[in-house]
Write a protein that holds these residues in place. Structure first.
Motif, PDB file in Angstrom:
ATOM      1  N   GLY A 162      13.293  30.852  64.835  1.00 21.84           N
ATOM      2  CA  GLY A 162      13.991  32.059  64.373  1.00 21.84           C
ATOM      3  C   GLY A 162      13.187  32.813  63.334  1.00 21.84           C
ATOM      4  N   GLY A 163      13.573  34.048  63.104  1.00 19.06           N
ATOM      5  CA  GLY A 163      12.836  34.891  62.174  1.00 19.06           C
ATOM      6  C   GLY A 163      11.771  35.697  62.885  1.00 19.06           C
ATOM      7  N   ALA A 164      10.983  36.407  62.092  1.00 14.12           N
ATOM      8  CA  ALA A 164       9.978  37.302  62.656  1.00 14.12           C
ATOM      9  C   ALA A 164       8.761  37.343  61.752  1.00 14.12           C
ATOM     10  CB  ALA A 164      10.558  38.705  62.826  1.00 14.12           C
ATOM     11  N   ALA A 165       7.639  37.718  62.340  1.00 11.70           N
ATOM     12  CA  ALA A 165       6.397  37.845  61.594  1.00 11.70           C
ATOM     13  C   ALA A 165       5.694  39.129  61.992  1.00 11.70           C
ATOM     14  CB  ALA A 165       5.485  36.643  61.856  1.00 11.70           C
ATOM     15  N   VAL A 166       4.983  39.711  61.021  1.00  8.58           N
ATOM     16  CA  VAL A 166       4.239  40.934  61.297  1.00  8.58           C
ATOM     17  C   VAL A 166       3.002  40.940  60.409  1.00  8.58           C
ATOM     18  CG1 VAL A 166       5.495  42.305  59.572  1.00  8.58           C
ATOM     19  CG2 VAL A 166       4.386  43.457  61.492  1.00  8.58           C
ATOM     20  N   ALA A 167       1.881  41.420  60.936  1.00  9.94           N
ATOM     21  CA  ALA A 167       0.650  41.547  60.164  1.00  9.94           C
ATOM     22  C   ALA A 167       0.595  42.945  59.560  1.00  9.94           C
ATOM     23  CB  ALA A 167      -0.566  41.302  61.047  1.00  9.94           C
ATOM     24  N   LEU A 168       0.418  43.009  58.240  1.00  8.30           N
ATOM     25  CA  LEU A 168       0.377  44.283  57.529  1.00  8.30           C
ATOM     26  C   LEU A 168      -0.860  44.313  56.632  1.00  8.30           C
ATOM     27  CD1 LEU A 168       4.109  44.428  56.357  1.00  8.30           C
ATOM     28  CD2 LEU A 168       3.113  45.755  58.229  1.00  8.30           C
ATOM     29  N   ASP A 169      -1.561  45.432  56.643  1.00  8.73           N
ATOM     30  CA  ASP A 169      -2.691  45.549  55.729  1.00  8.73           C
ATOM     31  C   ASP A 169      -2.201  46.103  54.387  1.00  8.73           C
ATOM     32  OD1 ASP A 169      -2.514  48.386  55.863  1.00  8.73           O
ATOM     33  OD2 ASP A 169      -3.950  48.463  57.533  1.00  8.73           O
ATOM     34  N   ASP A 170      -3.111  46.208  53.431  1.00 12.97           N
ATOM     35  CA  ASP A 170      -2.720  46.598  52.082  1.00 12.97           C
ATOM     36  C   ASP A 170      -2.091  47.992  52.037  1.00 12.97           C
ATOM     37  OD1 ASP A 170      -3.579  44.208  51.061  1.00 12.97           O
ATOM     38  OD2 ASP A 170      -5.525  44.962  50.361  1.00 12.97           O
ATOM     39  N   VAL A 171      -2.625  48.910  52.848  1.00 13.24           N
ATOM     40  CA  VAL A 171      -2.076  50.277  52.862  1.00 13.24           C
ATOM     41  C   VAL A 171      -0.652  50.274  53.410  1.00 13.24           C
ATOM     42  CG1 VAL A 171      -2.324  52.580  53.845  1.00 13.24           C
ATOM     43  CG2 VAL A 171      -4.349  51.349  53.035  1.00 13.24           C
ATOM     44  N   LEU A 196       9.282  36.253  57.969  1.00 12.38           N
ATOM     45  CA  LEU A 196      10.645  36.482  57.511  1.00 12.38           C
ATOM     46  C   LEU A 196      11.602  35.490  58.157  1.00 12.38           C
ATOM     47  CD1 LEU A 196      10.747  40.376  57.949  1.00 12.38           C
ATOM     48  CD2 LEU A 196      10.233  39.116  55.845  1.00 12.38           C
ATOM     49  N   SER A 197      12.570  35.030  57.367  1.00 17.15           N
ATOM     50  CA  SER A 197      13.652  34.223  57.923  1.00 17.15           C
ATOM     51  C   SER A 197      14.556  35.119  58.761  1.00 17.15           C
ATOM     52  CB  SER A 197      14.458  33.578  56.792  1.00 17.15           C
ATOM     53  OG  SER A 197      15.147  34.576  56.052  1.00 17.15           O
ATOM     54  N   VAL A 198      15.518  34.520  59.441  1.00 23.27           N
ATOM     55  CA  VAL A 198      16.467  35.305  60.236  1.00 23.27           C
ATOM     56  C   VAL A 198      17.217  36.283  59.336  1.00 23.27           C
ATOM     57  CG1 VAL A 198      18.524  35.197  61.676  1.00 23.27           C
ATOM     58  CG2 VAL A 198      16.706  33.520  62.002  1.00 23.27           C
ATOM     59  N   ARG A 199      17.697  35.790  58.203  1.00 20.46           N
ATOM     60  CA  ARG A 199      18.440  36.653  57.280  1.00 20.46           C
ATOM     61  C   ARG A 199      17.555  37.775  56.749  1.00 20.46           C
ATOM     62  NH1 ARG A 199      19.584  37.037  51.698  1.00 20.46           N
ATOM     63  NH2 ARG A 199      21.691  37.822  51.277  1.00 20.46           N
ATOM     64  N   GLU A 200      16.328  37.457  56.346  1.00 22.10           N
ATOM     65  CA  GLU A 200      15.408  38.485  55.856  1.00 22.10           C
ATOM     66  C   GLU A 200      15.081  39.494  56.951  1.00 22.10           C
ATOM     67  OE1 GLU A 200      12.972  35.809  52.538  1.00 22.10           O
ATOM     68  OE2 GLU A 200      12.315  35.877  54.640  1.00 22.10           O
ATOM     69  N   SER A 201      14.954  39.007  58.181  1.00 21.56           N
ATOM     70  CA  SER A 201      14.660  39.913  59.298  1.00 21.56           C
ATOM     71  C   SER A 201      15.779  40.938  59.468  1.00 21.56           C
ATOM     72  CB  SER A 201      14.481  39.118  60.594  1.00 21.56           C
ATOM     73  OG  SER A 201      13.386  38.230  60.508  1.00 21.56           O
ATOM     74  N   ARG A 202      17.026  40.478  59.341  1.00 20.28           N
ATOM     75  CA  ARG A 202      18.154  41.408  59.472  1.00 20.28           C
ATOM     76  C   ARG A 202      18.189  42.392  58.307  1.00 20.28           C
ATOM     77  NH1 ARG A 202      22.164  36.481  61.212  1.00 20.28           N
ATOM     78  NH2 ARG A 202      21.676  36.482  63.450  1.00 20.28           N
ATOM     79  N   GLN A 203      17.849  41.926  57.118  1.00 24.92           N
ATOM     80  CA  GLN A 203      17.795  42.832  55.974  1.00 24.92           C
ATOM     81  C   GLN A 203      16.701  43.870  56.166  1.00 24.92           C
ATOM     82  OE1 GLN A 203      17.438  39.628  53.002  1.00 24.92           O
ATOM     83  NE2 GLN A 203      19.331  40.379  52.061  1.00 24.92           N
ATOM     84  N   TRP A 204      15.566  43.447  56.678  1.00 25.39           N
ATOM     85  CA  TRP A 204      14.490  44.390  56.974  1.00 25.39           C
ATOM     86  C   TRP A 204      14.927  45.411  58.017  1.00 25.39           C
ATOM     87  CZ3 TRP A 204       9.072  45.409  56.598  1.00 25.39           C
ATOM     88  CH2 TRP A 204       8.466  44.834  55.471  1.00 25.39           C
ATOM     89  N   LEU A 205      15.627  44.943  59.038  1.00 22.72           N
ATOM     90  CA  LEU A 205      16.070  45.852  60.093  1.00 22.72           C
ATOM     91  C   LEU A 205      16.989  46.925  59.524  1.00 22.72           C
ATOM     92  CD1 LEU A 205      16.027  46.489  63.119  1.00 22.72           C
ATOM     93  CD2 LEU A 205      17.973  44.942  63.388  1.00 22.72           C
ATOM     94  N   ASN A 206      17.928  46.528  58.678  1.00 20.00           N
ATOM     95  CA  ASN A 206      18.837  47.493  58.059  1.00 20.00           C
ATOM     96  C   ASN A 206      18.088  48.435  57.120  1.00 20.00           C
ATOM     97  OD1 ASN A 206      21.190  46.517  59.321  1.00 20.00           O
ATOM     98  ND2 ASN A 206      21.470  44.936  57.777  1.00 20.00           N
ATOM     99  N   ALA A 207      17.146  47.887  56.365  1.00 17.53           N
ATOM    100  CA  ALA A 207      16.395  48.721  55.432  1.00 17.53           C
ATOM    101  C   ALA A 207      15.506  49.721  56.173  1.00 17.53           C
ATOM    102  CB  ALA A 207      15.549  47.847  54.510  1.00 17.53           C
TER     103      ALA A 207
END
Length: 207
Positions: A11-20, A141-152
């Motif tokens: 569960g949860g999600a991952a994403v690669a992000l650069d500094d910018v 991100l955990s499942v809960r954090e993923s949902r918070q990110w989605l809403n944000a």
């Protein structure tokens, strides 16, 4: 994985992000927090029980972005209502807003804070859980954090869309044809990029 969320085992999600990218999302989340404003607990009341039952505002916000984030609950989707119906809708909306807006604001604040806190774990290109492609940091991100990110992300796109005066899908199509010299171009690029992130996160959470 750069720019696209992918599912994590368990569960949860991952994403690669650069500094910018990290800087842009964090800055937008901070601006959203400032726009939403402090909650009742930050407004100086020392009585948590009083805060729990505190009434919210009964009138819509004056800022058009906040009106988009906290719309009236009652309205006529078919067009302009008659005077009596419009007055009833305003009364119902005011009552609904009075009892719900404080909680809605608190939820949106917590979602934006979750974005900031998780990004702050990526203190460098190697922080927060691993190294991605092209030196990007991998945010997990955990499942809960993923949902918070989605809403944000949804709130951020609503806020930017309001500033860009996007009302429907036809308006979005026009954004792709803006010339590079248009002053709205950076905001448009952020809007479209956040939309792609949001779509990939929705797809990830549905797998």
């Amino acid at each position: 994985m750069p720019g696209q969320f992918e599912p994590l085992p368990g569960g949860g999600a991952a994403v690669a992000l650069d500094d910018v990218e990290i800087s842009i999302i964090r800055s937008l989340a901070v601006q959203l927090l400032e726009l939403i404003g402090p909650g009742p607990a930050e407004d100086a009341s020392d009585d948590p029980l009083a805060e729990l039952f505190a009434d919210g505002p009964s009138e819509p916000p004056s800022d058009p972005v906040l009106r988009r984030l906290f719309p009236d609950a009652y309205g006529d989707p078919e067009g302009t209502p008659r005077a009596k119906e419009a007055e009833e809708q305003r009364a119902h909306s005011a009552e609904f807003r009075r009892y719900t807006e404080n909680d809605l604001r608190a939820g949106k604040r917590e979602n934006a804070l979750a974005v900031i806190r998780t990004l702050d774990t990526l203190s460098s290109a190697t922080g927060g859980g691993g190294q991605g492609e092209d030196g990007a940091a991998v945010l997990k991100l955990s499942v809960r954090e993923s949902r918070q990110w989605l809403n944000a992300l949804n709130d951020l796109r609503l806020a930017i869309g309001s500033r860009l005066e996007i009302a429907d899908e036809d308006d979005t199509d026009l954004l792709y044809r803006l010339p590079d010299e248009d002053p709205r171009k950076p905001m448009v690029m952020a809007y479209l990029w956040l939309g792609g992130l949001q779509e990939s996160l929705v797809a990830t959470l549905m797998t």
